[in-house]
Design an enzyme around this catalytic site. Structure first.
Site, PDB file in Angstrom:
ATOM      1  N   PHE A 118       0.908  -1.412  -0.016  1.00 50.09           N
ATOM      2  CA  PHE A 118       0.118   0.041   0.038  1.00 50.09           C
ATOM      3  C   PHE A 118       0.802   1.208  -0.127  1.00 50.09           C
ATOM      4  O   PHE A 118       0.686   2.281  -0.905  1.00 50.09           O
ATOM      5  CB  PHE A 118      -0.938  -0.079   1.319  1.00 50.09           C
ATOM      6  N   LEU A 165     -31.059  14.821  20.488  1.00 50.27           N
ATOM      7  CA  LEU A 165     -31.702  14.275  20.797  1.00 50.27           C
ATOM      8  C   LEU A 165     -32.229  14.242  22.023  1.00 50.27           C
ATOM      9  O   LEU A 165     -31.679  14.755  23.057  1.00 50.27           O
ATOM     10  CB  LEU A 165     -31.153  12.544  20.455  1.00 50.27           C
ATOM     11  N   GLU A 181     -29.735   1.845  17.654  1.00 52.22           N
ATOM     12  CA  GLU A 181     -28.282   1.884  17.154  1.00 52.22           C
ATOM     13  C   GLU A 181     -27.654   2.379  18.296  1.00 52.22           C
ATOM     14  O   GLU A 181     -28.067   2.561  19.498  1.00 52.22           O
ATOM     15  CB  GLU A 181     -28.275   3.016  16.225  1.00 52.22           C
ATOM     16  N   LYS A 232     -25.014   4.809  20.360  1.00 52.06           N
ATOM     17  CA  LYS A 232     -24.926   6.215  20.521  1.00 52.06           C
ATOM     18  C   LYS A 232     -23.488   6.490  20.818  1.00 52.06           C
ATOM     19  O   LYS A 232     -22.999   6.534  21.824  1.00 52.06           O
ATOM     20  CB  LYS A 232     -25.762   6.854  21.515  1.00 52.06           C
ATOM     21  N   ASP A 249     -20.122   8.215  21.189  1.00 55.52           N
ATOM     22  CA  ASP A 249     -19.751   9.407  21.863  1.00 55.52           C
ATOM     23  C   ASP A 249     -18.572  10.019  21.306  1.00 55.52           C
ATOM     24  O   ASP A 249     -17.350   9.882  21.723  1.00 55.52           O
ATOM     25  CB  ASP A 249     -19.281   8.782  23.472  1.00 55.52           C
ATOM     26  N   ARG A 263     -21.031  20.475  14.265  1.00 56.69           N
ATOM     27  CA  ARG A 263     -22.463  20.817  14.474  1.00 56.69           C
ATOM     28  C   ARG A 263     -22.459  22.395  14.784  1.00 56.69           C
ATOM     29  O   ARG A 263     -23.441  23.020  14.431  1.00 56.69           O
ATOM     30  CB  ARG A 263     -22.873  20.012  15.882  1.00 56.69           C
ATOM     31  N   TYR A 295     -24.517   7.551  10.038  1.00 60.73           N
ATOM     32  CA  TYR A 295     -25.840   6.974  10.228  1.00 60.73           C
ATOM     33  C   TYR A 295     -27.262   7.877   9.805  1.00 60.73           C
ATOM     34  O   TYR A 295     -28.091   7.423  10.010  1.00 60.73           O
ATOM     35  CB  TYR A 295     -25.934   6.795  11.689  1.00 60.73           C
ATOM     36  N   LYS A 338     -29.793   7.028  27.727  1.00 54.78           N
ATOM     37  CA  LYS A 338     -28.436   7.184  27.880  1.00 54.78           C
ATOM     38  C   LYS A 338     -28.027   5.983  29.197  1.00 54.78           C
ATOM     39  O   LYS A 338     -28.889   5.876  30.178  1.00 54.78           O
ATOM     40  CB  LYS A 338     -28.128   8.607  28.737  1.00 54.78           C
ATOM     41  N   CYS A 394     -19.692  36.909  50.772  1.00 56.68           N
ATOM     42  CA  CYS A 394     -19.133  36.614  49.509  1.00 56.68           C
ATOM     43  C   CYS A 394     -17.585  36.324  49.917  1.00 56.68           C
ATOM     44  O   CYS A 394     -16.969  37.196  50.518  1.00 56.68           O
ATOM     45  CB  CYS A 394     -19.336  37.817  48.408  1.00 56.68           C
ATOM     46  N   CYS A 424     -15.834  39.304  48.143  1.00 60.37           N
ATOM     47  CA  CYS A 424     -15.837  40.965  48.452  1.00 60.37           C
ATOM     48  C   CYS A 424     -16.392  41.013  49.773  1.00 60.37           C
ATOM     49  O   CYS A 424     -16.718  42.250  50.058  1.00 60.37           O
ATOM     50  CB  CYS A 424     -16.389  41.775  47.406  1.00 60.37           C
ATOM     51  N   CYS A 479     -24.386  37.164  45.407  1.00 61.28           N
ATOM     52  CA  CYS A 479     -23.671  38.548  45.831  1.00 61.28           C
ATOM     53  C   CYS A 479     -24.069  39.531  45.282  1.00 61.28           C
ATOM     54  O   CYS A 479     -24.007  39.670  44.029  1.00 61.28           O
ATOM     55  CB  CYS A 479     -22.089  38.386  45.876  1.00 61.28           C
ATOM     56  N   CYS A 537     -17.770  43.340  42.790  1.00 60.17           N
ATOM     57  CA  CYS A 537     -17.371  42.269  43.396  1.00 60.17           C
ATOM     58  C   CYS A 537     -16.212  41.627  42.001  1.00 60.17           C
ATOM     59  O   CYS A 537     -16.860  41.517  40.875  1.00 60.17           O
ATOM     60  CB  CYS A 537     -18.416  41.399  43.393  1.00 60.17           C
TER      61      CYS A 537
END
Ligand code: IVH
Length: 668
Positions: A34, A81, A109, A111, A113, A132, A220, A311, A405, A408, A423, A429
């Protein structure tokens, strides 16, 4: 054979062997053979640049450098989805689907990741690959995608002239481990998990580095739906014959299921078997098989009704809670953070986890020193999900939420009905001040490169800036005087700030960081009101008239524009010349009988799904509004529109159009 023919025949042969190796998993020549063929092709191509081809097998090794990826529009929006973690919800979804389309059958199918990708093919060759992004537009990463061996550059068999295929780019475990080992050896930081690694890799400027990292892809979803088969399963099969790496029946990556029992069987099989897969999956996707049934079911604003993702439950470990610290966000919200005894979870060492708010601490009944359970779901941020009370030490102390806080020392306030402590020292702050500026310059907002959060914090600390508008009056002399700032970096910062004046209005609006105004809401408001001035003038009622904008958002927007402090920021933005109104695009300039009309869509339609109808309205220059008021131009009334809406429209003298009237009005 002439040179051109020789080059073409070598390309064809290499495409074929590539497919045999990476897709069919059945190589017929050795790697050495190859490589020899590839070398021969490369030397002919470099001697004859006139025969260059962006889809030659030689591009697999990369070489192209991309300085910054262009943002481009998706042909079809890229939705996500709806998710579920429980089998009861899957059962409910099936019941809903079958109620609407009794004859529906299902396909399950994996999913994957990884990173979603949309790849366009014209006349059988790959022409564009887009991430996306925000679903409407994404980054054009074609150069990098061409290096992924399992994505065909040239199709085989029969294929439509112009179509898109979507899928997921994944980083296989072996490639991930290999890369992280190399990075550790080189003293570089490692990637947290294969998904981050795939995503980071796809954004690299140097495509030869991408080529070397061993990404893989599963495809897919063929668009437009129905172009190669009336069913999803059919489309996957046909896509396989074109040379795509698609989920196959033989390894159970895809399965037709007629009953909930079959679906549960598929889910349980993969919940156990996923640990043996060479890449990560985070669940199972269940889809309605026939496209006509899919059409009948349609979409919600965010996802199709014809699919759902189950999931897998997140991985869970136990560790100890050492301390709770508190973070102040840009809105002044205080988030308690669990500081944990470091523990290995899902590919990373976890040291901290968000506790969200005081209610959550009380709900968990959490004490300092407790043995806690930590989970990492789809989100990267881990969560404390429970306490092992049996292991609580006798001297464990209760957690007392701070009263002041941590940054501050202002007394914290918890408003009625809200879970979060705040706060209210909005103006001075430090993390709030720098947080607002960091949000303004972030990628999704003004995308001002050259300034990171540390630089912003430094500028705020030095008192050079206190709000986003101040960025525009920064000078070279001011910055070069700061310790550690070189000429080049100062120029980059100033250049980035100047360039941000071209960023479209909707992102400026998002960048202001008004509570509840995320990127999608900002886009809607920008489109509807057209300018910051019109929005600033709008009443709460005007704002709630925008499609899917409710009272909570309207109140925040309205009050933002009535604050004197914010007026200072806005004035500075006006002076700087940032985009405070929509620039009309070619498309929105189309004149049509509904240009500028405010239209309410209600009921169910025959020819259009509601989303299609709304898209058509926007395409022809109309505006979708959520509720009928005196300012509404038309109500497009479908089957099942309620009598109260009809009465309201009639009493306000708003014209009512049937679906047919609408079609005729626009000559569709
Ligand atoms: S179908 C209209 N099928 O998961 C959306 N998506 O969380 C159609 N994903 O956006 C998507 N494996 O990026 C589909 N077998 C699969 C998938 C899959 C992974 C991703 C995809 C989707 C996201 C939603």
């Amino acid at each position: 054979m002439g040179i051109k023919e020789k080059i073409e025949s070598l390309r064809d042969e290499l495409h074929k062997h590539n497919r045999k190796y990476y897709i069919e998993d059945a190589p017929v020549i050795s790697d050495y053979e190859f490589d020899m063929l590839l070398k021969e092709l490369e030397s002919l191509e470099s001697a004859h640049p006139e025969y260059a081809d962006a889809n030659s097998p030689s591009v697999r090794v990369g070489g192209g450098i991309t300085k910054s990826f262009n943002t481009v529009q998706h042909h079809y929006s890229m939705l996500s989805l709806s998710n579920s973690y429980s089998l009861e919800e899957i059962q409910e979804w099936i019941t809903r689907v079958q109620k609407k389309v009794p004859e529906a059958t299902f396909v399950c199918e994996l999913k994957y990741d990884g990173v979603a990708i949309g790849i366009r093919y014209e006349n059988g060759v790959l022409t564009q690959a887009i991430t996306r992004g925000d679903g409407t537009q994404g980054d054009d990463i074609t150069v990098n995608v061409r290096t992924i061996r399992s994505i065909p550059l040239k199709l085989t068999g029969e294929f439509p002239k112009d179509f898109e295929i979507r899928g997921e780019i994944v980083m296989p475990h072996a490639a991930f481990k290999n890369l992280n080992n190399k990075r550790t050896a080189a003293g570089l930081s490692t990637f947290a998990n294969p998904r981050n690694c795939a995503s980071g890799t796809l954004k690299l400027q140097d495509s030869s580095e991408v080529a070397s990292r061993g990404l893989d892809a599963y495809l897919y979803h063929v668009l437009p739906e129905g172009v190669i088969s009336p069913s999803h399963r059919g489309a996957i099969f046909v896509a396989g014959t074109m040379g795509f790496k698609v989920p196959l029946k033989k390894n159970r990556f895809i399965e037709e299921c007629e009953s909930i029992d079959q679906i549960i069987d598929f889910i349980s099989h993969w919940d156990a078997a996923r640990k043996d897969l060479p890449f990560d999956i985070d669940g199972i996707v269940i889809k309605v098989d026939s496209y006509s049934a899919q059409q009948d079911l349609g979409f919600t604003a965010k996802s199709p009704r014809w699919a759902i993702a189950y999931k897998f439950k997140a991985e869970r470990v136990s560790t100890f809670l050492n301390e709770v610290t508190y973070q102040v966000g840009r809105t002044g919200a205080i988030t308690p953070v669990a500081n944990l005894e470091p523990v290995w979870l899902g590919g990373t060492t976890v040291k901290r986890a968000s506790l969200h708010n005081n209610d959550q601490i009380e709900l968990l009944n959490l004490y300092l020193g407790d043995s806690v359970f930590v989970e990492k779901g789809g989100e990267i941020i881990p969560k404390v999900v429970g306490v092992d009370l049996d292991k609580r030490a006798a001297d464990a102390t209760e957690i007392r939420f701070i009263k002041e806080c941590p940054e501050c020392a202002t007394t914290l306030v918890r408003k009625d009905g809200e879970a979060q402590h705040y706060c209210l020292n909005i103006e001075s702050c430090p993390p709030q001040v720098s947080g607002r500026i960091e949000h303004y310059i972030s990628r999704k907002a003004m995308d001002i490169t050259g300034i990171g959060s540390e630089t912003v914090q430094l500028f705020v600390e030095k008192g050079i800036i206190s709000h986003p508008g101040d960025l525009y009056s920064l000078t070279f002399d001011q910055l070069i005087a700061l310790e550690g700032f070189k000429k080049k970096s100062v120029q980059n910062i100033l250049e980035g700030i100047v360039q941000s004046k071209e960023v479209p209005f909707e992102r400026v609006l998002f960048g202001l960081g008004i509570r509840h105004v995320g990127a999608t809401v900002a886009k809607k408001l920008a489109k509807y009101f057209g300018s910051m001035f019109a929005l600033a003038e709008a009443s709460i009622e005007d704002i709630t008239a925008v499609d899917s904008i409710g009272e909570a958002i309207a109140l925040e927007v309205h009050s933002y524009f009535r604050s004197e402090k914010n007026a200072v920021v806005l004035d500075a933005l006006v002076v700087a010349g940032v985009q405070l109104e929509i620039v009309q695009t070619e498309q929105s300039r189309i004149e049509s009988p509904i240009t500028g009309a405010k239209i309410v869509v209600s009921g169910v339609f025959e020819r259009f799904s509601r989303n299609e109808l709304k898209d058509t309205i926007e395409k022809y220059g109309g505006q979708n509004v959520g509720s009928i008021s005196g300012k509404t131009t038309y109500v497009v009334a479908g089957e099942g529109i309620g009598p109260s809406k009809m009465n309201k429209a009639e009493s306000l003298g708003v014209s009512i159009l049937s679906e047919q009237d609408f079609i005729e009005l626009l000559n569709l």
